[in-house]
Structures are given as structure tokens and as C-alpha cells.
Motif scaffolding. Structure first.
Motif: not given
Length: 96
Positions: A1, A5-6, A9, A35-36, A53, A55, A61
Motif C-alpha cells: 500500500m 492510498e493510506w 483510506r 496495515g490499513q 475497511t 478497499v 473505493w
């Protein structure tokens, strides 16, 4: 990731957490070291009910959630992150 992207999110989950809070839902944003990010919906007693979450899918998204106890064996539900009524849909699905 990737870092971008992080951040994306994180932005989607922050917005969803704010929208759910406006609807009277107790949420908690979890930012793990690796991790996310995860948004947890909590009960009045503080127990985690659902983990949400974000994705990346082909068309954009999506928020994906399932009960905290359904690890691998139960498929989660989802809604597009850009949907205007995403918080309403998640709230009604969790309450059912």
C-alpha cells in the motif's frame, strides 16, 4: 500500500466516522502501525460490533464491513465510499 492510498483510506474512514457520529453511532478509528486503518462501530458498552475497511475496486473505493466475530468464514457487505447515503446504509445494516 502506497502512502497516497493510506491517506485516501484514512480520509474516507474519517468522513464516514463523522457521518455516522452525526447519526448517533459510536465509532472509533483504529490506526495500526502496520496495515490499513479500520473504523469500528461500537455498542453503548464499548464492545466492537463491526469493523469497516476501505478497499479499492475497479470503479472506485468501497466500504466493506462484517461483524467482528466473522473473521474469514462470512462474506462482508459493502457500499461505494462515494455514495451520499453510505453512513445510512451501514447504520441500517448494523442495526439489523
Amino acid at each position: 500500500m502506497t502512502v497516497a492510498e493510506w491517506h485516501e483510506r484514512f480520509a474516507h474512514l474519517t468522513r464516514l466516522g463523522r457521518d455516522l457520529h452525526r447519526l448517533g453511532v459510536c465509532t472509533s478509528l483504529v490506526l495500526p502501525v502496520a496495515g490499513q486503518p479500520i473504523l469500528e462501530i461500537r455498542s453503548a458498552t464499548g464492545a466492537a460490533l463491526v469493523r469497516i475497511t476501505v478497499v479499492r475496486r475497479r470503479r472506485g473505493w468501497a466500504f466493506v464491513w462484517r461483524p467482528w466475530w466473522a473473521r474469514l468464514w462470512q462474506r462482508g457487505e459493502w457500499v461505494w465510499a462515494e455514495a451520499d447515503n453510505a453512513a445510512d446504509m451501514i447504520r441500517s445494516a448494523v442495526a439489523a
